[in-house]
Enzyme design. Structure first.
Site, PDB file in Angstrom:
ATOM      1  N   TYR A  86      16.066  -4.390  72.360  1.00 14.43           N
ATOM      2  CA  TYR A  86      17.318  -4.902  71.815  1.00 14.43           C
ATOM      3  C   TYR A  86      17.058  -6.100  70.896  1.00 14.43           C
ATOM      4  O   TYR A  86      16.702  -7.182  71.331  1.00 14.43           O
ATOM      5  CB  TYR A  86      18.263  -5.335  72.940  1.00 14.43           C
ATOM      6  CG  TYR A  86      18.573  -4.270  73.961  1.00 14.43           C
ATOM      7  CD1 TYR A  86      18.412  -2.908  73.685  1.00 14.43           C
ATOM      8  CD2 TYR A  86      19.043  -4.620  75.219  1.00 14.43           C
ATOM      9  CE1 TYR A  86      18.695  -1.939  74.634  1.00 14.43           C
ATOM     10  CE2 TYR A  86      19.344  -3.654  76.175  1.00 14.43           C
ATOM     11  CZ  TYR A  86      19.160  -2.316  75.875  1.00 14.43           C
ATOM     12  OH  TYR A  86      19.446  -1.365  76.826  1.00 14.43           O
ATOM     13  N   HIS A 132      12.157   3.044  79.503  1.00 15.10           N
ATOM     14  CA  HIS A 132      13.203   3.089  78.487  1.00 15.10           C
ATOM     15  C   HIS A 132      13.019   4.197  77.460  1.00 15.10           C
ATOM     16  O   HIS A 132      11.924   4.394  76.926  1.00 15.10           O
ATOM     17  CB  HIS A 132      13.232   1.739  77.750  1.00 15.10           C
ATOM     18  CG  HIS A 132      14.520   1.449  77.054  1.00 15.10           C
ATOM     19  ND1 HIS A 132      14.640   0.455  76.108  1.00 15.10           N
ATOM     20  CD2 HIS A 132      15.754   2.012  77.170  1.00 15.10           C
ATOM     21  CE1 HIS A 132      15.898   0.413  75.683  1.00 15.10           C
ATOM     22  NE2 HIS A 132      16.586   1.357  76.300  1.00 15.10           N
TER      23      HIS A 132
END
Length: 329
Positions: A52, A135
């Site tokens: 992110y 992820h």
């Protein structure tokens, strides 16, 4: 396995996508205000990822949480990409509006996982990480290399994360993905504790998860955390759906109908969306992101909103939610 790491006070957490500048270039001060509001309102589960903002979100969470009592909150981040500093003009195009100057590569080997955790600890300055999610190990992110990376994770990430959990270095681990299949594949190959299921279970779209995902995790004794439970802002009225600009056919009408019915019961669709997810026994937590303190407050209010049972009955009778879906009692 450690499936009870997320307690009653972790039902509502804060996700870090917006703080990573996914939708607009949030400043350090603005992100701090969001985190401060979450803390002040009692939120004690925080989730982010080095992905992110190309490590920006993780640094922002770390800077804020480093000033809090470490025993008072649960913190999760993710592995699966490694980051290398590059000149600003060499930063690859991504979904982030104001990322830091890093390039990245997918890597799910044991060595990469250990390096990723070490770098996350260095960026956040926290003493330890509670939950690690593997992820974006899914076809929507790695394309036709999914079988290759899944094999890499089976031999690397899955095994080393179980070892780190058993050694007490982390408390739990699982998948953090936007698709159902990777969670099913992980359960078959390893012993995860909790998985972050993003975009797969919302008041607008949940049929496939009800039929395939929820029975599988229940049988395996694995808990779920909901990511993008508002379909990345679409439920709030944003012109995007699951991080994309294309709105699936019929979704606008479905959202509008639920909104209209909610108004008759003097509630908001956000109230319904949040409580719908948490009504499923398999979900231990929901972690909506926020770009303003007001959004955090709305989420906390939604958690405690009283929703009449007739509202849920009407949604089912109108075919707006799946007849097999769990709803609040």
């Amino acid at each position: 396995m450690n499936t009870d790491i997320l307690k009653e006070n972790h039902k509502l957490g804060l996700g870090g996508v917006a703080i990573g500048t996914a939708f607009k270039a949030l400043t350090d001060e603005e992100s701090h205000d969001v985190l401060q509001k979450a803390w002040d309102l009692g939120i004690r589960y925080y989730d982010t990822s080095p992905w992110y903002g190309l490590t920006k979100s993780e640094r922002r969470f770390g800077k804020f949480l480093a000033g809090q009592n470490r025993d008072e909150f649960i913190f999760s981040t993710k592995v699966g990409r490694l980051f290398t500093a590059v000149p600003e003009n060499e930063v690859p195009p991504t979904m982030w509006q104001d990322p830091l100057s890093f390039d990245f590569e997918h890597n799910y080997t044991a060595d990469a996982v250990k390096r990723s955790i070490e770098e996350s600890l260095e960026r956040t300055k926290l003493s330890h990480i509670d939950i690690i999610y593997v992820h974006d190990l899914s076809e929507d992110q790695v394309g036709d290399r999914y079988p290759y990376f899944l094999k890499q994770a089976r031999e690397g990430a899955f095994k080393v994360l179980s070892e780190l959990r058993d050694q007490g270095v982390i408390k739990a681990w699982g998948m953090g993905v936007n698709k159902i299949e990777p969670i099913l594949d992980c359960i078959e190959a390893a012993d995860p504790d909790v998985c972050l299921s993003a975009t797969q279970y919302s008041i607008l779209e949940h049929e496939d998860a009800v039929d395939r995902l929820l029975p599988a995790v229940k049988k395996a004794g694995v808990k779920l955390v909901s990511g993008a439970g508002y379909n990345s802002g679409f439920i709030n009225g944003r012109p995007r759906y699951n991080y994309k600009d294309v709105i699936p056919k019929g979704m606008m009408e479905k959202r509008n109908k639920i909104t209209e019915i909610a108004k008759r019961y003097e509630i908001d669709i956000v109230d319904a969306a949040l409580q719908f997810v948490l009504a499923a026994d398999e979900f231990a937590s929901i972690i909506p992101g926020a770009s303003t303190p007001e959004q955090v407050e709305d989420n906390v209010n939604a958690l405690h909103k009283n929703i009449p049972s007739d509202f849920w009955k009407e949604l089912k009778s109108e075919g707006l939610i799946y007849e097999k879906a769990q709803t609040p009692e």
